[in-house]
Design an enzyme around this catalytic site. Structure first.
Site, PDB file in Angstrom:
ATOM      1  N   HIS A 347     -34.656 -17.281  32.495  1.00  0.00           N
ATOM      2  CA  HIS A 347     -34.856 -15.931  31.999  1.00  0.00           C
ATOM      3  C   HIS A 347     -34.717 -15.909  30.475  1.00  0.00           C
ATOM      4  O   HIS A 347     -33.732 -16.404  29.916  1.00  0.00           O
ATOM      5  CB  HIS A 347     -33.842 -14.977  32.626  1.00  0.00           C
ATOM      6  CG  HIS A 347     -34.269 -13.559  32.572  1.00  0.00           C
ATOM      7  ND1 HIS A 347     -34.875 -12.916  33.644  1.00  0.00           N
ATOM      8  CD2 HIS A 347     -34.223 -12.647  31.579  1.00  0.00           C
ATOM      9  CE1 HIS A 347     -35.166 -11.675  33.309  1.00  0.00           C
ATOM     10  NE2 HIS A 347     -34.780 -11.495  32.061  1.00  0.00           N
ATOM     11  N   ALA A 348     -35.724 -15.351  29.794  1.00  0.00           N
ATOM     12  CA  ALA A 348     -35.770 -15.370  28.332  1.00  0.00           C
ATOM     13  C   ALA A 348     -34.543 -14.700  27.730  1.00  0.00           C
ATOM     14  O   ALA A 348     -34.106 -13.646  28.190  1.00  0.00           O
ATOM     15  CB  ALA A 348     -37.037 -14.668  27.843  1.00  0.00           C
ATOM     16  N   HIS A 377     -40.425  -9.925  21.313  1.00  0.00           N
ATOM     17  CA  HIS A 377     -39.235  -9.197  21.748  1.00  0.00           C
ATOM     18  C   HIS A 377     -37.975 -10.020  21.463  1.00  0.00           C
ATOM     19  O   HIS A 377     -37.006  -9.510  20.878  1.00  0.00           O
ATOM     20  CB  HIS A 377     -39.327  -8.899  23.246  1.00  0.00           C
ATOM     21  CG  HIS A 377     -38.096  -8.259  23.798  1.00  0.00           C
ATOM     22  ND1 HIS A 377     -37.964  -6.904  23.949  1.00  0.00           N
ATOM     23  CD2 HIS A 377     -36.921  -8.789  24.233  1.00  0.00           C
ATOM     24  CE1 HIS A 377     -36.764  -6.623  24.438  1.00  0.00           C
ATOM     25  NE2 HIS A 377     -36.116  -7.760  24.620  1.00  0.00           N
ATOM     26  N   GLU A 378     -37.978 -11.283  21.868  1.00  0.00           N
ATOM     27  CA  GLU A 378     -36.795 -12.120  21.672  1.00  0.00           C
ATOM     28  C   GLU A 378     -36.515 -12.336  20.187  1.00  0.00           C
ATOM     29  O   GLU A 378     -35.362 -12.325  19.752  1.00  0.00           O
ATOM     30  CB  GLU A 378     -36.979 -13.460  22.380  1.00  0.00           C
ATOM     31  CG  GLU A 378     -37.104 -13.374  23.886  1.00  0.00           C
ATOM     32  CD  GLU A 378     -35.924 -12.685  24.549  1.00  0.00           C
ATOM     33  OE1 GLU A 378     -34.812 -12.722  24.007  1.00  0.00           O
ATOM     34  OE2 GLU A 378     -36.124 -12.103  25.631  1.00  0.00           O
ATOM     35  N   HIS A 381     -34.494  -9.613  18.633  1.00  0.00           N
ATOM     36  CA  HIS A 381     -33.043  -9.789  18.730  1.00  0.00           C
ATOM     37  C   HIS A 381     -32.535 -10.671  17.592  1.00  0.00           C
ATOM     38  O   HIS A 381     -31.538 -10.353  16.930  1.00  0.00           O
ATOM     39  CB  HIS A 381     -32.670 -10.442  20.057  1.00  0.00           C
ATOM     40  CG  HIS A 381     -32.876  -9.590  21.262  1.00  0.00           C
ATOM     41  ND1 HIS A 381     -32.285  -8.355  21.417  1.00  0.00           N
ATOM     42  CD2 HIS A 381     -33.593  -9.802  22.392  1.00  0.00           C
ATOM     43  CE1 HIS A 381     -32.633  -7.847  22.591  1.00  0.00           C
ATOM     44  NE2 HIS A 381     -33.437  -8.697  23.193  1.00  0.00           N
ATOM     45  N   GLU A 405     -32.354  -4.035  22.476  1.00  0.00           N
ATOM     46  CA  GLU A 405     -33.562  -4.235  23.273  1.00  0.00           C
ATOM     47  C   GLU A 405     -34.786  -3.582  22.638  1.00  0.00           C
ATOM     48  O   GLU A 405     -35.919  -4.035  22.837  1.00  0.00           O
ATOM     49  CB  GLU A 405     -33.356  -3.685  24.684  1.00  0.00           C
ATOM     50  CG  GLU A 405     -32.226  -4.339  25.460  1.00  0.00           C
ATOM     51  CD  GLU A 405     -32.404  -5.843  25.588  1.00  0.00           C
ATOM     52  OE1 GLU A 405     -33.547  -6.315  25.632  1.00  0.00           O
ATOM     53  OE2 GLU A 405     -31.376  -6.547  25.635  1.00  0.00           O
ATOM     54  N   HIS A 507     -30.070  -9.594  36.490  1.00  0.00           N
ATOM     55  CA  HIS A 507     -29.068  -8.769  35.809  1.00  0.00           C
ATOM     56  C   HIS A 507     -27.968  -8.302  36.753  1.00  0.00           C
ATOM     57  O   HIS A 507     -26.848  -8.030  36.319  1.00  0.00           O
ATOM     58  CB  HIS A 507     -29.752  -7.575  35.149  1.00  0.00           C
ATOM     59  CG  HIS A 507     -30.793  -7.974  34.148  1.00  0.00           C
ATOM     60  ND1 HIS A 507     -31.998  -8.512  34.520  1.00  0.00           N
ATOM     61  CD2 HIS A 507     -30.800  -7.936  32.790  1.00  0.00           C
ATOM     62  CE1 HIS A 507     -32.713  -8.794  33.434  1.00  0.00           C
ATOM     63  NE2 HIS A 507     -32.006  -8.456  32.380  1.00  0.00           N
ATOM     64  N   TYR A 517     -32.012  -1.027  28.907  1.00  0.00           N
ATOM     65  CA  TYR A 517     -33.468  -1.193  28.885  1.00  0.00           C
ATOM     66  C   TYR A 517     -34.168   0.156  29.021  1.00  0.00           C
ATOM     67  O   TYR A 517     -35.189   0.392  28.369  1.00  0.00           O
ATOM     68  CB  TYR A 517     -33.902  -2.157  29.992  1.00  0.00           C
ATOM     69  CG  TYR A 517     -33.296  -3.532  29.832  1.00  0.00           C
ATOM     70  CD1 TYR A 517     -33.756  -4.405  28.856  1.00  0.00           C
ATOM     71  CD2 TYR A 517     -32.245  -3.947  30.635  1.00  0.00           C
ATOM     72  CE1 TYR A 517     -33.192  -5.664  28.694  1.00  0.00           C
ATOM     73  CE2 TYR A 517     -31.672  -5.200  30.485  1.00  0.00           C
ATOM     74  CZ  TYR A 517     -32.147  -6.051  29.512  1.00  0.00           C
ATOM     75  OH  TYR A 517     -31.584  -7.290  29.350  1.00  0.00           O
TER      76      TYR A 517
END
Length: 633
Positions: A347-348, A377-378, A381, A405, A507, A517
């Protein structure tokens, strides 16, 4: 899941608010000057220890061996003891009486302990339970469909996800859907009740009635849950319209034997293991199918994109805004594609090692447009980490969990525009038409709009579990009641309390709160609208302004500099102060999201009226029963 903050990797184990009774003697003993010195030392020690904890967690997540699990557990136990010792010292300070607001805020955030407050044997059991659930999930595989003599097994990424993305075989999809839940949730269920009990026990040690209250503490809002319901009610009319339209198109594809025009949609047909994102349905539900499909994946393959190149392109977007490039160590230490012959949590996730230098991403990347967006997206962060890296350790996290997020997703709203994809050579230049705009918004909506009820109900279910409203003998049936009520979906086969379908989602087993999220899907549109205004590409007061969905902030330093000011704050200010700095608003509001999707909403209303669609869904007859009726008979 994004393992991007200490609050994800660590804080779920170690936070419980403490309201110490401060004596007059203590008030005299610890001055604000002494308190400031104590904070300096605490920030230094915590940063060093957290670096050690995250190294052990990274090693285990990227190589699921028993040896790494043992090392991770040993470090966590040591750190828990340190935190308990530090906490006992921290609460001696009468921080509520101090004048300096920064000192008071740091003590407020530091005066917490969490599951480390549990007796050592229970703290050990909590860590072992979460690690065991994560390990089962990370190693889970299923037998290949329709090949009895095959020794090949399928992992979630990429094998199972590719099946959901490409297969239209109803029986294959049903098989994979059921088998994944057999391999994960069903095996995890016996551990989950212990996890809930220990989580609640830790919360109750200090003024929280249960772990649900503990989880939402960072939103600083006594009416947080009603506010989330208010936001859902804002969005619900739009969701019901897209649900009705999708259901009709699926009925045309699969027929009456698979689904009806008025009932819930079977979960296994929505192109995603959890029915949380419906993007693959665009292939046969697109509003204007004769209008050319936007297909950046083909261009990426033709241009010999690699996982590393995908992240390099993402980095260039951020630097075009005058934000930071990735440090060299990022490229040396990240895991950007699945290593052969190694079990890992695919999971990323984005990682901050809290030394102001080491930042990494772990992602089993495939060369496709969805993973291209995930890369942005990553990296969002990582950009947040880079901007607040010079804050004291205590402030090195998002203004609230949803902020973290939302950062990368805000960027993705620009990245996914045809205008931007043409700029970077992934789409030919095309003239914009009404039909192409509706197709584009629809495709975005299959991700953003379809996700919202799932993003909300994940923690609705857990809040009810922590509060004892949903008891152990109702885990699975209450899960499906919420999925029916909010999403309008049903399982492909009747479920029972022998199953544990929540545990098929990372999760749930990884102890990661999920409302972040839902929050992020709201506030990213608030951020996007504000940045588009600063980039000079959108004016809500000008009827002649281009629509919000066409905005691309790429190469706008005005937008980037405004973004940077908010990101640099970390959690040093309450989230509503951070939001106000960028947007001028102090509340979460779905208005910008509805503004973005308004052309699609109007089109869906007209289309559903034209075809006489039933808005909503009738009762399903195969949601969940207490136990398998075949066993009873």
């Amino acid at each position: 899941m994004k393992l991007h903050q200490l609050c994800i990797i660590l804080w779920p184990w170690v936070i419980v608010t403490w309201q110490p009774a401060v004596t007059e003697t203590l008030n005299k003993k610890y001055s604000e000057i002494e308190a400031a010195k104590y904070l300096d030392n605490a920030n230094h020690v915590l940063a060093q220890w957290t670096n050690r904890v995250i190294h052990s967690d990274w090693n285990w997540n990227t190589n699921l061996t028993d040896e790494n699990a043992e090392k991770k557990f040993a470090v966590n136990m040591e750190y828990g003891k340190l935190l308990k010792t530090m906490w006992k010292e921290t609460i001696k300070y009468p921080w509520t009486t101090y004048k300096n607001p920064d000192i008071k805020r740091q003590f407020k955030l530091l005066s917490v302990l969490g599951t480390a407050a549990l007796p050592e044997d229970k703290f050990k059991k909590f860590d072992e339970t979460v690690s065991a659930m994560e390990g089962l999930y990370g190693k889970a595989t299923i037998p290949e469909y329709g090949k009895k003599n095959s020794n090949r097994t399928l992992s979630l990424e990429p094998d199972i996800n590719e099946i959901f993305d490409k297969s239209f075989d109803v029986n294959e999809l049903k098989y994979v859907w059921i088998q994944w839940r057999e391999a994960t949730g069903k095996k995890i269920r016996p551990m989950y009740a212990d996890y809930v009990k220990l989580s609640n026990e830790a919360a109750k040690l200090n003024n929280y009635s249960d772990n649900a209250e503990f989880w939402i503490r960072g939103y600083d809002d006594d009416n947080f849950r009603p506010q989330m319901e208010r936001l859902w009610e804002q969005i619900k009319p739009l969701y019901i319209q897209i649900h009705a339209y999708v259901r009709r198109k699926m009925w045309e594809q699969y027929g009456n034997s698979v689904l009806t025009r008025r009932g819930p949609i079977p979960a296994h047909l929505l192109g995603d293991m959890w029915a949380q994102s419906w993007g693959r349905l665009d292939q046969f539900t697109r509003p204007y199918p004769s209008t050319d499909e936007l297909n950046p994946t083909s261009a990426m393959i033709n241009q010999n994109y690699t996982p590393k190149k995908m992240f390099k392109v993402a980095e260039e977007f951020f630097t075009s805004l005058n934000l930071s490039a990735m440090p060299q160590s990022f490229w040396e230490k990240s895991v950007l594609e699945k290593p052969p012959g190694r079990e890992l949590v695919c999971h990323a996730s984005a990682w901050d090692f809290y030394d102001s230098n080491d930042f990494r991403i772990k992602q089993c990347t495939s060369v496709n447009f969805m993973d291209f967006i995930t890369a942005h997206h990553e990296m969002g962060h990582i950009q947040y980490y880079l901007q607040y890296k010079d804050q004291p350790f205590i402030y090195r996290e998002g203004a609230n969990e949803g902020f973290h997020e939302a950062i990368g997703d805000t960027i993705s709203l620009s990245v996914s525009t045809p205008k931007h994809l043409h700029k970077i050579g992934l789409l030919p230049k095309t003239s914009r038409t009404y039909e192409s705009d509706i197709n584009y918004l629809y495709k975005i909506g299959l991700d953003k709009i379809a996700f919202l009820p799932f993003g909300y109900l994940m923690d609705l279910w857990r809040w009810n579990v922590f509060k004892g409203i949903t008891t152990e003998d109702q885990y699975n049936c209450d899960w499906w009641k919420l999925r029916y009520t909010y999403q309008g979906i049903e399982p492909p086969v009747t479920r029972t309390e022998d199953d544990f379908d929540p545990g098929a989602k990372y999760h749930i087993v990884g102890n990661v709160p999920y409302i972040r999220y839902f929050v992020s899907y709201i506030i990213q549109f608030q951020f996007h609208q504000a940045l588009c205004e600063k980039a000079g590409q959108f004016d809500p007061n000008n009827p002649k302004s281009k629509p919000l969905h066409e905005c691309d902030i790429y190469q706008s330093t005005n937008a980037g500099n405004a973004f940077k000011k908010m990101l640099k704050l970390g959690s040093s200010k309450p989230w509503f102060d951070a939001m106000e700095l960028l947007t001028g608003q102090r509340e979460m509001d779905a208005g910008p999201l509805l503004n973005y999707f308004n052309p699609l909403y109007e089109w869906l209303q007209n289309e559903n009226k034209r075809t006489g669609e039933y808005l909503g869904w009738e009762t399903s007859k195969k949601i969940c029963v207490k136990s398998d009726p075949r066993i009873q008979s």
